[in-house]
Design a protein around this motif. Structure first.
Motif, PDB file in Angstrom:
ATOM      1  N   CYS A   8      -4.424   1.929  -0.436  1.00  0.00           N
ATOM      2  CA  CYS A   8      -3.160   2.532  -0.092  1.00  0.00           C
ATOM      3  C   CYS A   8      -3.298   4.165  -0.143  1.00  0.00           C
ATOM      4  O   CYS A   8      -3.994   4.775  -1.355  1.00  0.00           O
ATOM      5  N   ALA A  10      -0.858   6.343   0.268  1.00  0.00           N
ATOM      6  CA  ALA A  10       0.686   6.988   0.391  1.00  0.00           C
ATOM      7  C   ALA A  10       0.956   7.496  -0.987  1.00  0.00           C
ATOM      8  O   ALA A  10       0.535   7.114  -1.799  1.00  0.00           O
ATOM      9  N   GLY A  11       2.185   8.139  -0.768  1.00  0.00           N
ATOM     10  CA  GLY A  11       3.073   8.633  -2.124  1.00  0.00           C
ATOM     11  C   GLY A  11       2.565   8.443  -3.253  1.00  0.00           C
ATOM     12  O   GLY A  11       1.486   9.241  -3.871  1.00  0.00           O
ATOM     13  N   SER A  12       3.045   7.504  -4.023  1.00  0.00           N
ATOM     14  CA  SER A  12       2.602   7.526  -5.513  1.00  0.00           C
ATOM     15  C   SER A  12       1.294   7.061  -5.832  1.00  0.00           C
ATOM     16  O   SER A  12       0.626   7.425  -6.699  1.00  0.00           O
ATOM     17  N   CYS A  13       0.773   6.225  -5.112  1.00  0.00           N
ATOM     18  CA  CYS A  13      -0.798   5.801  -5.175  1.00  0.00           C
ATOM     19  C   CYS A  13      -1.686   7.235  -4.980  1.00  0.00           C
ATOM     20  O   CYS A  13      -2.635   7.262  -5.725  1.00  0.00           O
ATOM     21  N   CYS A  43       1.567   2.671   2.863  1.00  0.00           N
ATOM     22  CA  CYS A  43       2.087   1.922   1.518  1.00  0.00           C
ATOM     23  C   CYS A  43       2.078   0.514   1.652  1.00  0.00           C
ATOM     24  O   CYS A  43       2.352  -0.100   2.665  1.00  0.00           O
ATOM     25  N   LEU A  44       1.785  -0.192   0.579  1.00  0.00           N
ATOM     26  CA  LEU A  44       1.604  -1.641   0.489  1.00  0.00           C
ATOM     27  C   LEU A  44       2.849  -2.209  -0.374  1.00  0.00           C
ATOM     28  O   LEU A  44       2.776  -3.217  -0.484  1.00  0.00           O
ATOM     29  N   GLY A  45       3.738  -1.321  -0.306  1.00  0.00           N
ATOM     30  CA  GLY A  45       4.858  -1.770  -1.134  1.00  0.00           C
ATOM     31  C   GLY A  45       4.784  -2.176  -2.552  1.00  0.00           C
ATOM     32  O   GLY A  45       5.544  -3.020  -3.431  1.00  0.00           O
ATOM     33  N   LEU A  46       3.581  -1.548  -3.202  1.00  0.00           N
ATOM     34  CA  LEU A  46       3.275  -1.901  -4.633  1.00  0.00           C
ATOM     35  C   LEU A  46       3.453  -0.556  -5.380  1.00  0.00           C
ATOM     36  O   LEU A  46       2.717  -0.246  -6.620  1.00  0.00           O
ATOM     37  N   CYS A  47       4.163   0.078  -4.930  1.00  0.00           N
ATOM     38  CA  CYS A  47       4.214   1.748  -5.401  1.00  0.00           C
ATOM     39  C   CYS A  47       4.344   1.838  -7.083  1.00  0.00           C
ATOM     40  O   CYS A  47       3.604   2.968  -7.512  1.00  0.00           O
ATOM     41  N   ALA A  52      -2.977   1.122  -5.648  1.00  0.00           N
ATOM     42  CA  ALA A  52      -3.065  -0.217  -5.052  1.00  0.00           C
ATOM     43  C   ALA A  52      -3.715  -0.580  -3.814  1.00  0.00           C
ATOM     44  O   ALA A  52      -3.964   0.534  -2.979  1.00  0.00           O
TER      45      ALA A  52
HETATM   46  S1  FES Z   1       2.393   4.214  -2.446  1.00  0.00           S
HETATM   47 FE1  FES Z   1       0.915   2.836  -2.549  1.00  0.00          FE
HETATM   48  S2  FES Z   1       1.690   0.786  -2.535  1.00  0.00           S
HETATM   49 FE2  FES Z   1       3.479   2.255  -2.068  1.00  0.00          FE
END
Ligand code: FES
Length: 485
Positions: A8, A10-13, A43-47, A52
């Motif tokens: 991932c 995205a965002g928090s990852c 995003c894999l939904g594991l934020c 992740a």
């Molecule tokens: S930001 Fe990585 S799993 Fe959602």
């Protein structure tokens, strides 16, 4: 099929170093015999447990990996995908990869004005270098720079500074309590340093349409997220860019009993209300706006594989804040204050499936209004090829209410079944007592013109379940955008 790993980005990852995880996994697989594809993913939904990744074996067996915060964890992902344990006995490689990880994390934090997170990462690395007897001259300079940005010169960091770079103070004007758990906080600021989501003028090229967020500093004092006396939390305002420019901002916040920032906000709100809402007001620090998704593609960053012919919003809980931000782009001049070429406007059907607890239905009035806009339009123009106002269809999913109001921040606020009647009466809305299911997802997808962008936003468990259902329905990963909520 050769094995693969999807990391991932995205965002928090990303905030937690996923760029470096990608690099680590690439390096570790390169050193193995045999092929293993390594790719960055959305995003894999594991934020909440990032960084992740998902590994896929030769036999197509998929496995999710979370908390990839060490080289050993990355090596475990590679071993799961390929069946071969990578070697971790090269000290030069280990040092280099851990340096890259720390560098990416602090770059990401600095680019998003997260001074506490950036200092945390810098201090960790300074300590690490000291342990290894290495000089950290560059890092010391960066440390001093970020400290100045955060408004401090030296420790102690026990009281809030008077100035923080890229942040301005906003005054709480009012609070609209929506449910027992959530409220809209209405903020105001006259400080021009608050910036704008769409900088223009001064010879700049025209602003690109986007959704955006701001970071709120929860003034909690000493905390584990860094040396500064605050925690940093991102919020997507439900008010528009134009309102921000005019000095107002509405943020929907769910108060979590264990949430460091939200329980702080609830405490100060209670004190403010108990003291009769003094004129001087309650003040909070908000950052300059930060890009979330580019429009009309609705992906993070500029890279987009397609311009959507329709948008499906699969939202849950406070993820509903994505709805107004997306819909503002149906009227960029009126809501955002910028003129946007037709091809970048979101003039495609937008449907929504929104899941929430029966006692925590958020933004019901706005949902009803957005549905009305589209249904009125449909009455005037039967079967238009594209509906470019409001929500074309909306399914509200109600899940079980919490049994008691105990520990609710606003125990006296109720949301009654009657409030739903207006929405239920609309031809393009339905209210179901159900969780999100494969059938509901399938039904919603069947109505969407292709290519459809699916935006998922809710708690981690919802995001992951929604993503799995979409993949099961053969929606490609590239068509799914997942946002943390
Ligand atoms: S930001 Fe990585 S799993 Fe959602």
């Amino acid at each position: 099929m050769s094995p693969s790993v999807h990391v991932c980005q995205a965002g928090s990852c990303r905030r937690n170093g996923s760029e470096a995880v990608l690099l680590e996994i690439e390096e570790l697989t390169n050193a193995l015999d045999g092929e293993c594809k390594v790719k960055g993913s959305g995003c894999l939904g594991l934020c909440s447990r990032g960084p992740a990744a998902v590994s896929v074996t030769e036999g197509r067996e998929q496995r999710s990996h979370v908390n990839l915060d060490s080289l050993e964890a990355s090596a475990n992902v590679v071993e799961t995908a390929t069946g071969t344990k990578p070697r971790l006995d090269d000290p030069g490689l280990l040092t280099r990869l851990s340096g890259v990880r720390a560098m990416r994390m602090r770059e990401q934090a600095i680019s998003q004005y997260r001074w506490n997170g950036a200092l945390n990462s810098i201090l960790d690395e300074v300590q690490d270098k000291a342990k290894r007897g290495k000089s950290s001259g560059d890092l010391e300079r960066l440390l001093a720079e970020v400290l100045v940005k955060s408004g401090f010169k030296n420790p102690p960091f026990d009281t809030m500074p008077s100035k923080i770079e890229d942040y301005t103070q906003w005054t709480l004007e009012d609070v609209t309590k929506l449910t027992r758990h959530s409220a809209v906080f209405h903020f105001k600021s006259n400080d021009r340093k608050r910036g704008t989501p769409n900088p223009r003028g001064g010879g700049r090229s025209p602003p690109k349409p986007k959704t955006w967020h701001t970071t709120l500093l929860g003034e909690v004092g000493k905390n584990e997220e860094g040396p500064l006396p605050w925690v940093e939390r991102d919020y997507t305002p439900i008010s528009g860019a134009l309102e921000w420019e005019r000095g107002t901002c509405d943020i929907l916040i769910k108060i979590y009993k264990d949430g460091a920032a939200t329980s702080w906000l609830h405490r100060v709100l209670t004190t403010w209300e108990a003291s009769g809402r003094p004129e001087a007001g309650l003040k909070v620090w908000l950052s300059k706006p930060v890009l979330t998704l580019s429009v009309p593609y609705l992906v993070s960053g500029d890279a987009a594989s397609f311009s959507p012919a329709s948008v499906l919003l699969l939202l849950a809980g406070t993820g509903i804040v994505a709805m107004p931000q997306v819909l503002h782009h149906r009227d960029p001049y009126g809501k955002i204050g910028i003129s946007v070429p037709k091809r970048h406007q979101l003039h495609v059907p937008v449907d929504m499936v929104f899941s929430c607890r029966a006692d925590d239905v958020l933004m019901l009035d706005e949902i009803t209004e957005r549905c009305k806009e589209a249904s009125e339009y449909a009455n005037n123009e039967p079967k238009p090829p594209q509906i470019n106002k409001g929500l074309r269809n909306c399914t509200l999913l109600l899940t079980d209410a919490k049994a008691s109001a105990e520990n609710s921040p606003f125990p006296n606020v109720t949301c009654s079944a009657n409030d739903l009647n207006d929405l239920k009466s609309l031809p393009n809305a339905e209210v179901l007592e159900s969780r999100l299911s494969l059938e509901i997802v399938r039904g919603a997808l069947a109505k969407m013109p292709e290519p459809c962008r699916v935006v998922v936003s809710g708690p981690s468990a919802f995001n992951q379940a929604a993503r799995n259902m979409l993949l099961e329905e053969r929606v490609s990963d590239e068509a799914i955008t997942i946002l943390e909520a």
